[in-house]
Write a protein that holds these residues in place. Structure first.
Motif, PDB file in Angstrom:
ATOM      1  N   GLY A   1     -25.663  -1.087  37.578  1.00 29.48           N
ATOM      2  CA  GLY A   1     -24.709  -0.751  36.523  1.00 29.48           C
ATOM      3  C   GLY A   1     -23.867  -1.939  36.097  1.00 29.48           C
ATOM      4  N   VAL A   2     -23.399  -2.727  37.045  1.00 29.14           N
ATOM      5  CA  VAL A   2     -22.604  -3.912  36.708  1.00 29.14           C
ATOM      6  C   VAL A   2     -23.480  -4.937  35.970  1.00 29.14           C
ATOM      7  N   LEU A   3     -24.701  -5.124  36.424  1.00 26.79           N
ATOM      8  CA  LEU A   3     -25.628  -6.035  35.749  1.00 26.79           C
ATOM      9  C   LEU A   3     -25.894  -5.564  34.314  1.00 26.79           C
ATOM     10  N   GLY A   4     -26.194  -4.279  34.153  1.00 28.20           N
ATOM     11  CA  GLY A   4     -26.473  -3.741  32.826  1.00 28.20           C
ATOM     12  C   GLY A   4     -25.269  -3.799  31.908  1.00 28.20           C
ATOM     13  N   GLY A   5     -24.088  -3.498  32.429  1.00 30.85           N
ATOM     14  CA  GLY A   5     -22.881  -3.578  31.614  1.00 30.85           C
ATOM     15  C   GLY A   5     -22.593  -5.004  31.168  1.00 30.85           C
ATOM     16  N   ALA A   6     -22.786  -5.953  32.059  1.00 28.84           N
ATOM     17  CA  ALA A   6     -22.565  -7.357  31.703  1.00 28.84           C
ATOM     18  C   ALA A   6     -23.584  -7.832  30.669  1.00 28.84           C
ATOM     19  N   MET A   7     -24.824  -7.412  30.819  1.00 29.69           N
ATOM     20  CA  MET A   7     -25.841  -7.797  29.845  1.00 29.69           C
ATOM     21  C   MET A   7     -25.586  -7.152  28.487  1.00 29.69           C
ATOM     22  N   THR A   8     -25.079  -5.928  28.490  1.00 32.09           N
ATOM     23  CA  THR A   8     -24.784  -5.244  27.234  1.00 32.09           C
ATOM     24  C   THR A   8     -23.639  -5.929  26.511  1.00 32.09           C
ATOM     25  N   VAL A   9     -22.593  -6.284  27.224  1.00 32.20           N
ATOM     26  CA  VAL A   9     -21.454  -6.968  26.600  1.00 32.20           C
ATOM     27  C   VAL A   9     -21.858  -8.364  26.139  1.00 32.20           C
ATOM     28  N   GLY A  10     -22.673  -9.043  26.897  1.00 37.80           N
ATOM     29  CA  GLY A  10     -23.052 -10.415  26.576  1.00 37.80           C
ATOM     30  C   GLY A  10     -24.117 -10.552  25.505  1.00 37.80           C
ATOM     31  N   TRP A  11     -24.761  -9.455  25.114  1.00 41.42           N
ATOM     32  CA  TRP A  11     -25.816  -9.515  24.113  1.00 41.42           C
ATOM     33  C   TRP A  11     -25.237  -9.838  22.747  1.00 41.42           C
TER      34      TRP A  11
END
Length: 129
Positions: free
Chosen positions: A103-113
């Motif tokens: 979840g933390v990985l996915g949230g960071a990737m979503t914000v960073g996209w």
């Protein structure tokens, strides 16, 4: 037929925070899976039993919404990351740390996209005009 579908999916994937949303959904599913228990136990424990369902379901929603509406990536990426961290406390160590980490990985990737920039020839044409 198959190459058209593949081309469509590739264009779809590149115009949205697809991988971040997918990791966030996988983390939410993991938290939700480790939170599953009988209805009688959930009713007896009260909010503590429901919290795992709420965090896991919220993480899944926070992963799907940016895929459907990419402009909402900051809001739901941050909410998904916060839910992933909260799942550490309320849901079996966040799905035994796996769901929380996904979840933390996915949230960071979503914000960073960010949207794909135009290539060099297109930039030169834009600069010349």
């Amino acid at each position: 037929m198959l190459s058209d579908a593949r081309r469509w999916f590739r264009a779809f994937r590149r115009t949205r925070p697809f991988w971040g949303g997918l990791w966030l959904v996988a983390g939410g599913w993991t938290v939700l899976k480790f939170s599953l228990s009988s209805v009688q136990l959930i009713v007896n424990t009260g909010f503590g039993g429901v919290a795992g369902y709420l965090t896991g379901g919220g993480m899944i929603l926070c992963g799907l919404i940016p895929i459907a509406a990419p402009r909402q990536r900051y809001t739901f990426g941050l909410i998904g990351t916060v839910l992933a961290v909260v799942s550490l406390v309320v849901s079996n160590l966040g799905g035994f740390l796996v769901g929380m980490a996904l979840g933390v990985l996915g949230g960071a990737m979503t914000v960073g996209w960010g949207p794909k920039r135009p290539g060099r020839p297109a930039r030169r044409l834009a600069e010349e005009s």
